[in-house]
Enzyme design. Sequence first.
Site, PDB file in Angstrom:
ATOM      1  N   ARG A 170       0.853  -1.201   0.000  1.00  0.00           N
ATOM      2  CA  ARG A 170       0.000   0.000   0.000  1.00  0.00           C
ATOM      3  C   ARG A 170       0.878   1.235   0.000  1.00  0.00           C
ATOM      4  O   ARG A 170       0.615   2.201  -0.700  1.00  0.00           O
ATOM      5  CB  ARG A 170      -0.958   0.004   1.210  1.00  0.00           C
ATOM      6  N   TYR A 219     -16.065  17.530 -13.921  1.00  0.00           N
ATOM      7  CA  TYR A 219     -16.504  16.131 -14.019  1.00  0.00           C
ATOM      8  C   TYR A 219     -17.504  15.814 -12.896  1.00  0.00           C
ATOM      9  O   TYR A 219     -17.272  16.164 -11.731  1.00  0.00           O
ATOM     10  CB  TYR A 219     -15.257  15.237 -13.930  1.00  0.00           C
ATOM     11  N   ASP A 224      -7.224  19.063 -13.603  1.00  0.00           N
ATOM     12  CA  ASP A 224      -7.598  17.734 -14.084  1.00  0.00           C
ATOM     13  C   ASP A 224      -7.303  17.716 -15.584  1.00  0.00           C
ATOM     14  O   ASP A 224      -7.987  18.362 -16.377  1.00  0.00           O
ATOM     15  CB  ASP A 224      -9.085  17.490 -13.802  1.00  0.00           C
ATOM     16  N   LYS A 267      -8.766   6.670 -18.841  1.00  0.00           N
ATOM     17  CA  LYS A 267      -9.149   7.202 -20.148  1.00  0.00           C
ATOM     18  C   LYS A 267      -7.975   7.065 -21.119  1.00  0.00           C
ATOM     19  O   LYS A 267      -7.503   5.971 -21.319  1.00  0.00           O
ATOM     20  CB  LYS A 267      -9.639   8.640 -19.980  1.00  0.00           C
TER      21      LYS A 267
HETATM   22  C1  LIG Z   1     -13.295   9.726 -15.628  1.00  0.00           C
HETATM   23  C2  LIG Z   1     -12.864  11.032 -15.106  1.00  0.00           C
HETATM   24  C3  LIG Z   1     -12.508  11.199 -13.758  1.00  0.00           C
HETATM   25  C4  LIG Z   1     -12.622  10.079 -12.750  1.00  0.00           C
HETATM   26  O1  LIG Z   1     -11.744   9.040 -13.025  1.00  0.00           O
HETATM   27  P1  LIG Z   1     -12.024   7.506 -12.606  1.00  0.00           P
HETATM   28  O2  LIG Z   1     -10.814   6.814 -13.110  1.00  0.00           O
HETATM   29  O3  LIG Z   1     -13.295   7.107 -13.277  1.00  0.00           O
HETATM   30  O4  LIG Z   1     -12.156   7.475 -11.121  1.00  0.00           O
HETATM   31  C5  LIG Z   1     -12.072  12.449 -13.351  1.00  0.00           C
HETATM   32  N1  LIG Z   1     -11.989  13.482 -14.208  1.00  0.00           N
HETATM   33  C6  LIG Z   1     -12.329  13.370 -15.509  1.00  0.00           C
HETATM   34  C7  LIG Z   1     -12.223  14.552 -16.399  1.00  0.00           C
HETATM   35  C8  LIG Z   1     -12.783  12.147 -15.999  1.00  0.00           C
HETATM   36  O5  LIG Z   1     -13.126  12.044 -17.286  1.00  0.00           O
END
Ligand SMILES: *Cc1c(COP(=O)(O)O)cnc(C)c1O
Length: 387
Positions: free
Chosen positions: A49, A101, A173, A198
Site C-alpha cells: 500500500r 466532471y 484535471d 481514459k
Molecule cells: C473519468 C474522469 C474522472 C474520474 O476518473 P475515474 O478513473 O473514473 O475514477 C475524473 N476526471 C475526468 C475529467 C474524468 O473524465
Amino acid sequence: MNKLGTETLAVRGGIDTDTQHGAVVAPIYLSSNYTFKGYDQPREYDYARRGNPTRSVIARSLADLEGGAYGVMTSTGLSAITTVIQLLTPQDTLVIPHDCYGGSYRMFDHLARRGLFKLVVVDQNDTQALDEAIALKPKMVWIETPSNPLLRLVDVKAICEKSKAVGALVAVDNTFLTPILQRPLSLGADIVVHSCTKYINGHSDVVAGAIITKDEQLGIDLDWWANCIGVTGGAFDSYMVQRGLKTLPVRLKQHQESAGIIANYLNEHPAVTKVYYPGLSDHPQHELAKEQQFGFGAMLSFELAGDIDNVQDFIEEISLFCLAESLGGVESLIAHPATMTHAGMEESARITAGISNNLIRLSVGLETVEDLIEDLSQSLDTVLSAI
Ligand SMILES: *Cc1c(COP(=O)(O)O)cnc(C)c1O
C-alpha cells in the site's frame, strides 16, 4: 524541460529499471510485502500500500511527461482527486468550475457539506465571478479544461496568475488532453491529476489515477496521504497503464486527426445544429486552444436536429460507436449526457448548463475514419427523413 521528445519518454518509461535481469519491460511486483534486510534495516519497499516498484516506475514516467518533480499512482482518477483534497482543512476554501466532471463535483459537494472545507462553484470564464471567488483567498483552485461534455476551455495561465497572487495552489484535471496535448505545470499549475482510465491507459481495461506535482515535497506529502487514506494504485493496474502509455502519443495523433475530420463533417450536416469541438474555427476559445494546447483532442459533442425521438432513433441506428460512458479508449463511443453521464442533474439545471436533451457526445476511436463517417451518415439520414 526534458530534452527528450514525448514519444521517446512514453516508450522508454520503465526501460533500464530492472537492475537484476535487464528486462526490457518493467516487471510486475505482485508481492504485498518485502523482507527487512535485518533488524531495523528496512529496504526501499516494505508494504505494497505504501510503495511498490511497478507503481513507482509508472509514476516516474508520468511525472517526466508532465514535466513534474513527483508522481503518485492511485487506484482511480477519483481517488487521485480525493488525495489532493486532503490538503484542505475546514478553514480552507476550494474554488471549482461549475462544469467539472460529475464524480468530482459530487465528491467536492458532499465533503464540503460535512464541513471538511468551504466550496465555491464558479464559471471560470465569468471574470467577475472568478475574481470574487479568488478574493476569498482560497487554499486551492481547481481547473478542468476542456470541460465535459461541452468542450469549454479556460485560460490556465491567467487563472494560475490570479491564484498565485493570493497564495492559492492550482490543481488541473488533465484527463481529456493528457501531457501529450496539454502541460498545465508549464502554465503555472502546482498539481495535475489524471484519470488514467481514459486516454493514458487507452484500452478500456483499467481503472487508475495519477497525481503529478511541480514541487517534490508536495508530491511526497500527497504520496503520504495516498497511503494514509489507502488509495494507492495496484501493481497489475500500474503495469497496464505503463503498457498503454507507450503508445499514447501515436494513439492521440490518430484519435485527434479522426476527430477533426468528424467534427468538420458534422458541422456541415443539415441534421446537426451545432458542433462543440475546440479545433473548429468557430469554437469560442479556438485561439486559446491553439495557444495553450498542443492539439484539439478527440472528444466532441453536437446537437442533433429534431426532438428526443430523433435522438433515440439516431443512437439506435449507430453501429460502430458503442453506447457507453467513459472515453479515451481505442474504440469509438457515443454517449447521451441527458440520460447517461448527467442523468442525475435536475432537468432545468442541466438545460441551463447547456446540456440539452439533443446533445450527443463522441469519443472518437481508432477505427477507419471513413467507416465512422459512413456510420454517422446513415444514422443522420434516418434523422433527416424523420423530421
Ligand atoms: C473519468 C474522469 C474522472 C474520474 O476518473 P475515474 O478513473 O473514473 O475514477 C475524473 N476526471 C475526468 C475529467 C474524468 O473524465
